[in-house]
Write a protein that holds these residues in place. Structure first.
Motif, short mmCIF file in Angstrom:
data_model
loop_
_atom_site.label_atom_id
_atom_site.label_comp_id
_atom_site.label_asym_id
_atom_site.label_seq_id
_atom_site.Cartn_x
_atom_site.Cartn_y
_atom_site.Cartn_z
N GLU A 1 -3.53 71.70 -1.26
CA GLU A 1 -2.73 71.15 -0.29
C GLU A 1 -3.22 69.86 0.31
OE1 GLU A 1 0.46 71.46 2.57
OE2 GLU A 1 -0.28 72.87 1.52
N GLY B 1 0.70 62.80 2.04
CA GLY B 1 0.83 63.32 3.36
C GLY B 1 1.60 64.54 3.27
N GLY B 2 1.51 65.30 4.28
CA GLY B 2 2.17 66.61 4.67
C GLY B 2 3.73 66.52 4.57
N GLU B 3 4.13 65.45 4.94
CA GLU B 3 5.65 65.07 5.00
C GLU B 3 6.13 64.22 3.61
OE1 GLU B 3 7.61 66.21 7.71
OE2 GLU B 3 5.75 67.27 8.18
N ALA B 4 5.18 64.02 2.72
CA ALA B 4 5.59 63.51 1.75
C ALA B 4 6.48 64.30 0.66
CB ALA B 4 4.30 63.07 0.89
N THR B 5 7.44 63.65 0.20
CA THR B 5 8.33 64.43 -0.56
C THR B 5 8.10 64.30 -2.12
OG1 THR B 5 10.12 62.49 -0.96
CG2 THR B 5 10.55 63.98 0.90
#
Length: 154
Positions: A147, A91-95
């Motif tokens: 992305e 996900g876009g917020e995954a680190t």
């Protein structure tokens, strides 16, 4: 040349330092873009081995002996997990979870193959490849074609 890696996250930093120290005498300057990308790839592949297998691994690095324009650098990480690298979406917020997407975007070639009871993941960088700079800059600016796409080496 090779370095044995323990299944400990602190080994990632040690692997980066070891790889940097091996650049001397290879004809690759420490501040050269190829060196920076190589260190990033070392970090990603060693992290995958340490985090996803929990087993010892071996980092191998093949550097050119001179500053030859057409030289190829090969990086390999062998571990004792037979599980293949598995694509996954981060996900876009995954680190985390983008390691092999980085390898795919920055290396000239990469792959994996079973080896004994485990596997070996490898990548190669061609010293003369001038297109790598734009790929690295695109990734750094968040414009990567990868992305949201991630791979997990297990």
């Amino acid at each position: 040349m090779q370095l044995e890696i323990r299944p400990d996250p602190a080994e990632v930093g040690r692997a980066r330092r070891w790889a940097r120290s091996r650049l001397a005498g290879s004809g690759i300057a420490a501040d050269e873009q190829l060196a920076e990308i190589l260190i990033l790839l070392v970090s990603e592949l060693v992290t995958n081995a340490v985090v996803h297998t929990g087993c010892p691994a071996v980092l191998r690095l093949s550097l050119p002996g001179t500053a030859a324009e057409s030289a190829t650098v090969r990086l390999e990480v062998a571990d004792t997990s037979a599980r293949a690298p598995v694509p996954r979406c981060a996900g876009g917020e995954a680190t985390g979870g983008r390691g092999l997407a980085l390898v795919d975007g920055l290396a000239d070639r990469w792959g994996w193959h079973p080896e004994g009871a485990g596997k070996r993941i490898w990548c190669e960088l061609d010293r003369c490849d001038r297109s790598r700079g734009s790929a690295a800059m695109a990734y750094g600016s968040g414009m990567s074609a990868y992305e949201g796409l991630a791979f997990e080496a297990v």
